[in-house]
Design an enzyme around this catalytic site. Sequence first.
Site, PDB file in Angstrom:
ATOM      1  N   LYS A 139       0.884  -1.175   0.000  1.00  0.00           N
ATOM      2  CA  LYS A 139       0.000   0.000   0.000  1.00  0.00           C
ATOM      3  C   LYS A 139       0.924   1.228   0.000  1.00  0.00           C
ATOM      4  O   LYS A 139       0.817   2.132   0.834  1.00  0.00           O
ATOM      5  CB  LYS A 139      -0.893  -0.051   1.257  1.00  0.00           C
ATOM      6  CG  LYS A 139      -1.979   0.981   1.306  1.00  0.00           C
ATOM      7  CD  LYS A 139      -3.217   0.632   0.512  1.00  0.00           C
ATOM      8  CE  LYS A 139      -4.193   1.780   0.535  1.00  0.00           C
ATOM      9  NZ  LYS A 139      -5.351   1.601  -0.354  1.00  0.00           N
ATOM     10  N   ASP A 158      -5.548  -3.541  -1.687  1.00  0.00           N
ATOM     11  CA  ASP A 158      -7.015  -3.570  -1.798  1.00  0.00           C
ATOM     12  C   ASP A 158      -7.434  -4.037  -3.188  1.00  0.00           C
ATOM     13  O   ASP A 158      -8.329  -4.888  -3.344  1.00  0.00           O
ATOM     14  CB  ASP A 158      -7.641  -2.205  -1.439  1.00  0.00           C
ATOM     15  CG  ASP A 158      -6.838  -1.016  -1.937  1.00  0.00           C
ATOM     16  OD1 ASP A 158      -5.719  -1.221  -2.451  1.00  0.00           O
ATOM     17  OD2 ASP A 158      -7.323   0.124  -1.824  1.00  0.00           O
TER      18      ASP A 158
END
Length: 338
Positions: free
Chosen positions: A173, A206
């Site tokens: 991320k 994600d």
Amino acid sequence: MSDSYQVTLIPGDGIGPEIIAAARKVVDASGVSIDWKEVTAGSEALAEYGTPLPDHVLQSIRETGVALKGPVTTPVGGGFRSVNVTLRQALDLYVNLRPAVSIPGVKSRYTGIDLVIVRENTEDLYAGIEHMVGPDAAESIKIITRRASERVVRFAFEYARREKRRKVTAVHKANIMKCSDGLFLEAARHVAEAYPDVEFEDRIVDNMCMQLVQKPELYDVMVLPNLYGDIVSDLCAGLVGGLGVAPGANIGDEMAVFEPVHGSAPKYAGKNKANATATILSAVLMLKHLGETDAADRIMAAVRKVIGEGKQVTYDLGGSAGTSEMAEAIIAAMAAKA
Ligand code: NAD
């Protein structure tokens, strides 16, 4: 290959002793000679030695270099750290390897899944550095180092090469955590340069989760920091039908501990009901680690045959066989092929 391997055997708690006994029988029937060094960890060790992870257990693994372990119940309260976290840190088992492979006959929404999770096992938010900041706020510190990131990514590429996999995907991320995940990504890109024969890409975690649900066939070996690896590996276990068939390994440079992903399932303890497949597949990973690929492949084929036929399988796979009967069926399937 040696005549006899020394392997530390940790039966564990709850269903542990039954599923470990089943896996041991299957490994012994494969013809690989193993000198099992049985030691206790978990509740039994706590009662006997006052600690769930006595020093002699760590010492045994240091001596044999390899362990097959059942799940242990983490005592609630009492001030003891998790046996698993302590084992990983004490023995520097910096990789958590979790293959997720579809087995025909195991109920799942997906077929043909063949994924491998390589999770960093020693740092990230699992370093356990957290504290309250006054009564209404808490702070957890995420540790990512170049050394730990590079070595786990290197393992992923070496694994990909050895197992003839096509691609490694680094998951992060870094768009938000520019320092910590940025460092992990930088380390991954750097290591990837040394493996031009293996395709490399990166994905934001994600997006990765959505893609794994929608198009799992696009992925192969994934390498992740500790927290994302924990979460995404359970997602992948779900793709192949759940915990009963999810094997795992904790691997370092000197030692490796093989164990199923699931816990000690106390409600089935002593009932000869639990599915030993995840433990048997962990033993398959162990045999590959020892270089016994032929025995590993034969056990894998026998497991697939028994589950595919669906007759002598445990309750969670839709059958009524006990843990030991299913193990006997796997042994018989191996003998039939030999
Ligand atoms: P669990 O994995 O033991 O059980 C979750 C569910 O799956 C339960 O319904 C259980 O009955 C079922 N299940 C699990 N393994 C099964 C098998 N082989 N065959 C058939 N059904 C199976 O998770 P939990 O209930 O959250 O944890 C129980 C204990 O295990 C806790 O003390 C936890 O700390 C410990 N644990 C240990 C490990 C480990 O040692 N590696 C890992 C996870 C949990």
